[in-house]
Motif scaffolding. Structure first.
Motif, PDB file in Angstrom:
ATOM      1  N   THR A   1     -44.581 -32.912  11.779  1.00 45.84           N
ATOM      2  CA  THR A   1     -44.709 -32.366  10.427  1.00 45.84           C
ATOM      3  C   THR A   1     -45.840 -33.030   9.656  1.00 45.84           C
ATOM      4  OG1 THR A   1     -42.358 -31.889  10.444  1.00 45.84           O
ATOM      5  CG2 THR A   1     -43.438 -31.866   8.312  1.00 45.84           C
ATOM      6  N   GLU A   2     -45.996 -34.336   9.812  1.00 39.94           N
ATOM      7  CA  GLU A   2     -47.047 -35.063   9.095  1.00 39.94           C
ATOM      8  C   GLU A   2     -48.434 -34.548   9.488  1.00 39.94           C
ATOM      9  OE1 GLU A   2     -48.878 -39.537   9.129  1.00 39.94           O
ATOM     10  OE2 GLU A   2     -46.695 -39.365   9.191  1.00 39.94           O
ATOM     11  N   GLU A   3     -48.642 -34.314  10.778  1.00 41.89           N
ATOM     12  CA  GLU A   3     -49.922 -33.793  11.246  1.00 41.89           C
ATOM     13  C   GLU A   3     -50.156 -32.384  10.726  1.00 41.89           C
ATOM     14  OE1 GLU A   3     -50.165 -34.170  15.536  1.00 41.89           O
ATOM     15  OE2 GLU A   3     -49.097 -36.076  15.378  1.00 41.89           O
ATOM     16  N   ALA A   4     -49.097 -31.576  10.654  1.00 41.39           N
ATOM     17  CA  ALA A   4     -49.219 -30.206  10.147  1.00 41.39           C
ATOM     18  C   ALA A   4     -49.610 -30.216   8.670  1.00 41.39           C
ATOM     19  CB  ALA A   4     -47.912 -29.450  10.352  1.00 41.39           C
ATOM     20  N   VAL A   5     -49.000 -31.098   7.891  1.00 46.83           N
ATOM     21  CA  VAL A   5     -49.348 -31.205   6.469  1.00 46.83           C
ATOM     22  C   VAL A   5     -50.799 -31.654   6.320  1.00 46.83           C
ATOM     23  CG1 VAL A   5     -48.898 -32.495   4.337  1.00 46.83           C
ATOM     24  CG2 VAL A   5     -46.987 -31.570   5.656  1.00 46.83           C
ATOM     25  N   MET A   6     -51.231 -32.590   7.158  1.00 46.27           N
ATOM     26  CA  MET A   6     -52.611 -33.066   7.110  1.00 46.27           C
ATOM     27  C   MET A   6     -53.579 -31.913   7.417  1.00 46.27           C
ATOM     28  SD  MET A   6     -54.530 -36.050   9.303  1.00 46.27           S
ATOM     29  CE  MET A   6     -54.391 -35.158  10.830  1.00 46.27           C
ATOM     30  N   GLN A   7     -53.272 -31.126   8.438  1.00 48.68           N
ATOM     31  CA  GLN A   7     -54.143 -30.004   8.799  1.00 48.68           C
ATOM     32  C   GLN A   7     -54.168 -28.973   7.668  1.00 48.68           C
ATOM     33  OE1 GLN A   7     -56.228 -29.725  11.231  1.00 48.68           O
ATOM     34  NE2 GLN A   7     -56.801 -27.604  10.999  1.00 48.68           N
ATOM     35  N   MET A   8     -53.016 -28.690   7.064  1.00 44.69           N
ATOM     36  CA  MET A   8     -52.944 -27.747   5.950  1.00 44.69           C
ATOM     37  C   MET A   8     -53.840 -28.215   4.802  1.00 44.69           C
ATOM     38  SD  MET A   8     -49.636 -26.641   3.675  1.00 44.69           S
ATOM     39  CE  MET A   8     -49.453 -28.286   2.971  1.00 44.69           C
ATOM     40  N   ASN A   9     -53.744 -29.496   4.476  1.00 41.70           N
ATOM     41  CA  ASN A   9     -54.557 -30.044   3.390  1.00 41.70           C
ATOM     42  C   ASN A   9     -56.040 -30.023   3.728  1.00 41.70           C
ATOM     43  OD1 ASN A   9     -52.356 -30.515   1.738  1.00 41.70           O
ATOM     44  ND2 ASN A   9     -52.065 -32.587   2.498  1.00 41.70           N
ATOM     45  N   MET A  10     -56.382 -30.312   4.984  1.00 38.82           N
ATOM     46  CA  MET A  10     -57.788 -30.302   5.401  1.00 38.82           C
ATOM     47  C   MET A  10     -58.382 -28.898   5.254  1.00 38.82           C
ATOM     48  SD  MET A  10     -58.707 -33.373   6.543  1.00 38.82           S
ATOM     49  CE  MET A  10     -59.970 -33.155   7.765  1.00 38.82           C
ATOM     50  N   LEU A  11     -57.561 -27.869   5.532  1.00 40.95           N
ATOM     51  CA  LEU A  11     -58.032 -26.498   5.429  1.00 40.95           C
ATOM     52  C   LEU A  11     -58.012 -25.980   3.998  1.00 40.95           C
ATOM     53  CD1 LEU A  11     -56.245 -24.986   8.529  1.00 40.95           C
ATOM     54  CD2 LEU A  11     -58.695 -25.333   8.250  1.00 40.95           C
ATOM     55  N   GLY A  12     -57.287 -26.670   3.130  1.00 41.57           N
ATOM     56  CA  GLY A  12     -57.174 -26.212   1.752  1.00 41.57           C
ATOM     57  C   GLY A  12     -56.227 -25.029   1.611  1.00 41.57           C
ATOM     58  N   HIS A  13     -55.297 -24.890   2.549  1.00 39.69           N
ATOM     59  CA  HIS A  13     -54.337 -23.792   2.503  1.00 39.69           C
ATOM     60  C   HIS A  13     -53.049 -24.235   1.821  1.00 39.69           C
ATOM     61  CE1 HIS A  13     -56.236 -21.608   6.204  1.00 39.69           C
ATOM     62  NE2 HIS A  13     -57.037 -21.636   5.154  1.00 39.69           N
ATOM     63  N   SER A  14     -52.219 -23.271   1.440  1.00 46.06           N
ATOM     64  CA  SER A  14     -50.945 -23.583   0.795  1.00 46.06           C
ATOM     65  C   SER A  14     -49.792 -23.554   1.784  1.00 46.06           C
ATOM     66  CB  SER A  14     -50.684 -22.610  -0.354  1.00 46.06           C
ATOM     67  OG  SER A  14     -50.663 -21.286   0.143  1.00 46.06           O
ATOM     68  N   PHE A  15     -50.037 -23.128   3.032  1.00 48.47           N
ATOM     69  CA  PHE A  15     -49.012 -23.168   4.072  1.00 48.47           C
ATOM     70  C   PHE A  15     -49.685 -23.347   5.421  1.00 48.47           C
ATOM     71  CE2 PHE A  15     -50.362 -18.823   4.235  1.00 48.47           C
ATOM     72  CZ  PHE A  15     -50.241 -18.460   5.568  1.00 48.47           C
ATOM     73  N   PHE A  16     -48.873 -23.711   6.429  1.00 48.15           N
ATOM     74  CA  PHE A  16     -49.418 -23.934   7.763  1.00 48.15           C
ATOM     75  C   PHE A  16     -48.329 -23.698   8.796  1.00 48.15           C
ATOM     76  CE2 PHE A  16     -50.771 -26.544  11.379  1.00 48.15           C
ATOM     77  CZ  PHE A  16     -52.077 -26.107  11.520  1.00 48.15           C
ATOM     78  N   VAL A  17     -48.634 -22.948   9.839  1.00 52.45           N
ATOM     79  CA  VAL A  17     -47.700 -22.633  10.920  1.00 52.45           C
ATOM     80  C   VAL A  17     -48.050 -23.506  12.119  1.00 52.45           C
ATOM     81  CG1 VAL A  17     -46.823 -20.810  12.426  1.00 52.45           C
ATOM     82  CG2 VAL A  17     -47.590 -20.239  10.108  1.00 52.45           C
ATOM     83  N   TYR A  18     -47.021 -24.115  12.745  1.00 53.59           N
ATOM     84  CA  TYR A  18     -47.276 -24.990  13.881  1.00 53.59           C
ATOM     85  C   TYR A  18     -46.063 -25.038  14.806  1.00 53.59           C
ATOM     86  CZ  TYR A  18     -44.303 -28.466  11.616  1.00 53.59           C
ATOM     87  OH  TYR A  18     -43.241 -29.119  11.063  1.00 53.59           O
ATOM     88  N   GLU A  19     -46.286 -25.561  16.024  1.00 53.90           N
ATOM     89  CA  GLU A  19     -45.201 -25.776  16.973  1.00 53.90           C
ATOM     90  C   GLU A  19     -44.740 -27.227  16.845  1.00 53.90           C
ATOM     91  OE1 GLU A  19     -44.425 -26.058  21.780  1.00 53.90           O
ATOM     92  OE2 GLU A  19     -46.134 -24.890  21.065  1.00 53.90           O
ATOM     93  N   ASP A  20     -43.444 -27.399  16.589  1.00 54.56           N
ATOM     94  CA  ASP A  20     -42.900 -28.745  16.442  1.00 54.56           C
ATOM     95  C   ASP A  20     -42.915 -29.450  17.791  1.00 54.56           C
ATOM     96  OD1 ASP A  20     -40.336 -30.674  16.471  1.00 54.56           O
ATOM     97  OD2 ASP A  20     -41.151 -30.522  14.423  1.00 54.56           O
ATOM     98  N   SER A  21     -43.462 -30.662  17.835  1.00 51.42           N
ATOM     99  CA  SER A  21     -43.608 -31.386  19.104  1.00 51.42           C
ATOM    100  C   SER A  21     -42.269 -31.875  19.653  1.00 51.42           C
ATOM    101  CB  SER A  21     -44.573 -32.562  18.935  1.00 51.42           C
ATOM    102  OG  SER A  21     -44.106 -33.435  17.937  1.00 51.42           O
ATOM    103  N   GLU A  22     -41.261 -32.035  18.797  1.00 55.97           N
ATOM    104  CA  GLU A  22     -39.956 -32.511  19.272  1.00 55.97           C
ATOM    105  C   GLU A  22     -39.062 -31.367  19.731  1.00 55.97           C
ATOM    106  OE1 GLU A  22     -38.026 -35.108  16.510  1.00 55.97           O
ATOM    107  OE2 GLU A  22     -39.839 -36.306  16.216  1.00 55.97           O
TER     108      GLU A  22
END
Length: 183
Positions: free
Chosen positions: A139-160
């Motif tokens: 989740t932390e990496e997903a939030v970082m990627q969302m912020n880097m892109l300047g988006h308000s949401f981000f879809v990702y596959e949970d690693s766990e």
């Protein structure tokens, strides 16, 4: 060395503009040991109120850098965009290095492939479509990627869990997480 795809809206991209933007954007190459073979997409726009907007998107295989700035001067907008991108790269490298050091993990981030098509389906007009290459991340990496892109949401596959999750930024500037059930 980066390749550049530059285009202008309401402005002709002169050799002086192209040269200045290339010189300033090539400054980002120093942050990479092996400069990847990527194309930086640069859009210049001039509005009727004489404001100049510069948008830059640089899609790497592990990260998408994107920034835009508007100011009364086109060259100032270029400088502001480069400064913003440089901050993004430094922030990304710091976080990734810290995460790798703390957890001893390989961190990978998704690449987005944009498809510009128009679809009309049952009265709903789809004006943009994106395909995601989902790579496992926390989740932390997903939030970082969302912020880097300047988006308000981000879809990702949970690693766990392997499930598809969505993180989003709330109006109070905190984050929300939507977890999906796999049936």
């Amino acid at each position: 060395m980066f390749k550049y795809n530059m285009r202008g809206e309401n402005i002709e991209v002169t050799e002086a503009i192209r040269s200045y933007a290339t010189k300033r954007l090539s400054k980002l190459e120093k942050y990479f040991t092996d400069v990847p073979d990527v194309t930086a997409h640069v859009n210049f726009k001039v509005y009727s109120d004489k404001k100049a907007k510069v948008e830059v998107t640089i899609p790497f295989s592990f990260l998408v850098l994107r920034a835009e700035e508007t100011s009364p001067d086109l060259y100032a907008s270029i400088d502001l965009v480069v400064d913003k991108l440089e901050r993004q790269v430094r922030k990304y490298k710091t976080r990734i290095n810290r995460k790798a050091r703390d957890r001893n993990v390989d961190v990978t981030l998704p690449v987005f492939e944009e498809v510009h098509e128009e679809h009309e389906q049952d009265g709903i007009e789809i004006v943009r479509k994106k395909r995601f290459n989902l790579k496992p991340m926390d989740t932390e990496e997903a939030v970082m990627q969302m912020n880097m892109l300047g988006h308000s949401f981000f879809v990702y596959e949970d690693s766990e869990t392997g499930g598809i999750n969505i993180v989003y930024q709330r109006k109070d500037n905190k984050y929300g997480l939507i977890e999906t059930d796999n049936f």
